[in-house]
Design a protein around this motif. Structure first.
Motif, short mmCIF file in Angstrom:
data_model
loop_
_atom_site.label_atom_id
_atom_site.label_comp_id
_atom_site.label_asym_id
_atom_site.label_seq_id
_atom_site.Cartn_x
_atom_site.Cartn_y
_atom_site.Cartn_z
N SER A 106 80.03 -8.09 56.66
CA SER A 106 79.99 -8.69 58.01
C SER A 106 80.70 -10.05 58.01
CB SER A 106 78.54 -8.83 58.46
OG SER A 106 78.48 -9.51 59.69
N GLU A 107 80.42 -10.85 56.98
CA GLU A 107 81.06 -12.16 56.90
C GLU A 107 82.57 -12.02 56.73
OE1 GLU A 107 79.27 -14.58 53.88
OE2 GLU A 107 77.27 -14.37 54.74
N ILE A 108 83.00 -11.06 55.91
CA ILE A 108 84.43 -10.84 55.70
C ILE A 108 85.09 -10.43 57.00
CG2 ILE A 108 86.09 -9.29 54.59
CD1 ILE A 108 84.27 -9.38 52.10
N GLN A 109 84.47 -9.53 57.74
CA GLN A 109 85.03 -9.11 59.01
C GLN A 109 85.09 -10.28 59.98
OE1 GLN A 109 82.59 -5.81 60.20
NE2 GLN A 109 83.71 -4.33 58.94
N GLN A 110 84.04 -11.11 59.99
CA GLN A 110 84.03 -12.28 60.88
C GLN A 110 85.12 -13.27 60.47
OE1 GLN A 110 82.24 -12.66 63.66
NE2 GLN A 110 83.38 -14.54 64.01
N MET A 111 85.24 -13.49 59.14
CA MET A 111 86.27 -14.41 58.66
C MET A 111 87.66 -13.87 59.00
SD MET A 111 84.57 -15.42 54.98
CE MET A 111 86.03 -16.18 54.33
N ARG A 112 87.85 -12.56 58.85
CA ARG A 112 89.15 -11.95 59.18
C ARG A 112 89.44 -12.11 60.66
NH1 ARG A 112 89.52 -6.00 57.51
NH2 ARG A 112 89.69 -6.93 55.47
N ALA A 113 88.44 -11.87 61.50
CA ALA A 113 88.62 -12.02 62.95
C ALA A 113 88.92 -13.47 63.30
CB ALA A 113 87.39 -11.52 63.69
N ASP A 114 88.19 -14.41 62.68
CA ASP A 114 88.43 -15.83 62.93
C ASP A 114 89.84 -16.23 62.50
OD1 ASP A 114 85.87 -16.01 63.93
OD2 ASP A 114 85.03 -16.97 62.14
N ALA A 115 90.24 -15.77 61.31
CA ALA A 115 91.57 -16.11 60.81
C ALA A 115 92.66 -15.52 61.70
CB ALA A 115 91.73 -15.59 59.37
N GLN A 116 92.44 -14.29 62.16
CA GLN A 116 93.43 -13.66 63.04
C GLN A 116 93.50 -14.41 64.37
OE1 GLN A 116 92.76 -9.50 63.66
NE2 GLN A 116 94.71 -9.18 64.66
N ALA A 117 92.35 -14.81 64.91
CA ALA A 117 92.34 -15.56 66.17
C ALA A 117 93.02 -16.91 65.98
CB ALA A 117 90.90 -15.73 66.66
N ALA A 118 92.73 -17.57 64.85
CA ALA A 118 93.35 -18.87 64.58
C ALA A 118 94.86 -18.72 64.41
CB ALA A 118 92.73 -19.50 63.33
N ALA A 119 95.29 -17.66 63.74
CA ALA A 119 96.72 -17.43 63.55
C ALA A 119 97.41 -17.15 64.90
CB ALA A 119 96.94 -16.27 62.58
N GLU A 120 96.75 -16.35 65.72
CA GLU A 120 97.33 -16.05 67.04
C GLU A 120 97.40 -17.33 67.88
OE1 GLU A 120 95.08 -12.90 68.78
OE2 GLU A 120 95.83 -11.40 67.35
N LYS A 121 96.35 -18.15 67.81
CA LYS A 121 96.32 -19.40 68.58
C LYS A 121 97.43 -20.34 68.08
CE LYS A 121 93.27 -23.17 69.95
NZ LYS A 121 91.94 -23.76 69.78
N ALA A 122 97.54 -20.46 66.75
CA ALA A 122 98.58 -21.31 66.18
C ALA A 122 99.96 -20.79 66.55
CB ALA A 122 98.42 -21.40 64.67
N SER A 123 100.13 -19.48 66.51
CA SER A 123 101.41 -18.88 66.88
C SER A 123 101.74 -19.15 68.33
CB SER A 123 101.35 -17.37 66.62
OG SER A 123 102.51 -16.74 67.09
N THR A 124 100.75 -19.01 69.20
CA THR A 124 100.95 -19.27 70.63
C THR A 124 101.30 -20.74 70.86
OG1 THR A 124 99.40 -17.51 71.18
CG2 THR A 124 99.89 -19.09 72.91
N LEU A 125 100.55 -21.63 70.19
CA LEU A 125 100.83 -23.06 70.33
C LEU A 125 102.23 -23.40 69.83
CD1 LEU A 125 97.44 -24.67 69.23
CD2 LEU A 125 98.41 -24.62 71.53
N LEU A 126 102.60 -22.86 68.68
CA LEU A 126 103.92 -23.11 68.11
C LEU A 126 105.01 -22.56 69.02
CD1 LEU A 126 105.44 -24.30 65.70
CD2 LEU A 126 105.25 -22.08 64.59
N LEU A 127 104.79 -21.36 69.55
CA LEU A 127 105.78 -20.75 70.44
C LEU A 127 105.92 -21.58 71.72
CD1 LEU A 127 107.62 -18.31 70.95
CD2 LEU A 127 105.68 -17.18 72.01
N ASN A 128 104.79 -22.02 72.28
CA ASN A 128 104.84 -22.85 73.49
C ASN A 128 105.53 -24.18 73.21
OD1 ASN A 128 103.58 -20.89 74.99
ND2 ASN A 128 101.55 -21.77 74.77
#
Length: 194
Positions: A106-128
């Motif tokens: 469960s923690e691994i899945q949560q960490m993976r989801a958090d990392a993916q969300a953070a990566a998408e957010k960083a990607s969106t911020l960088l793209l903007n």
């Protein structure tokens, strides 16, 4: 337990005595038995010997045998309870490990989801940010081009005016024929090209 042993011994003795009597009666009638005829003195000594052996066994062997059996029984019961306790401990430990494994997954899945969300957010911020930087550079370049064009037009107008004034001054100073006039215009144009 002692009473049972004594009762069993007495029953064996009675059955032996009755069997001997039956065979002895059968042999008197001419039927021919397997055992010799019943002898009271032999039966008496057999019973005395049997009871003496029984008393000796009871006195010296029965106690250690019962003690050994009791110890063995207690050992088996202890081993069984230890095995049941170890089994219960193993089941509890297994359940604990299963729970820890489920929590870790469960923690691994949560960490993976958090990392993916953070990566998408960083990607969106960088793209903007990149888009805004490109847009700003584009506006700056466009403004620079407009400024350069305006500056060039001003310089061209200024140079044209200077050249026209100079040319007019020369024309007024000289009386020129058409070929001199053309030569003067060509010089002014050449000077403007530099």
């Amino acid at each position: 337990m002692n009473r049972i042993m004594f009762g069993f011994s007495a029953a064996v003795l009675v059955v032996m005595n009755m069997t001997t009597c039956v065979f002895a009666e059968g042999s008197e009638h001419g039927e021919g038995g397997i055992l010799p005829p019943f002898c009271t003195d032999l039966a008496l000594w057999t019973a005395i010997t049997f009871f003496l052996v029984l008393i000796i066994l009871y006195k010296f062997a029965w106690g250690p045998i019962m003690e050994g059996l009791t110890k063995r029984e207690q050992y088996v019961l202890d081993q069984r309870s230890d095995a049941e306790k170890a089994n219960a401990d193993a089941v509890a430990l297994l359940n604990d490990y299963k729970q820890q494994l489920a929590n870790a997954k469960s923690e691994i899945q949560q960490m993976r989801a958090d990392a993916q969300a953070a990566a998408e957010k960083a990607s969106t911020l960088l793209l903007n940010k990149t888009k805004s930087d490109i847009e700003a550079e584009k506006k700056a370049a466009t403004q620079e081009i407009v400024n350069a064009k305006v500056q060039a037009q001003k310089e061209l107008a200024s140079m044209s005016a200077e050249l026209a004034v100079e040319l007019a001054g020369k024309i007024l100073q000289q009386n020129l024929d058409p070929s001199s006039h053309q030569k003067l215009i060509n010089q002014a144009v050449a000077k403007l090209g530099k």
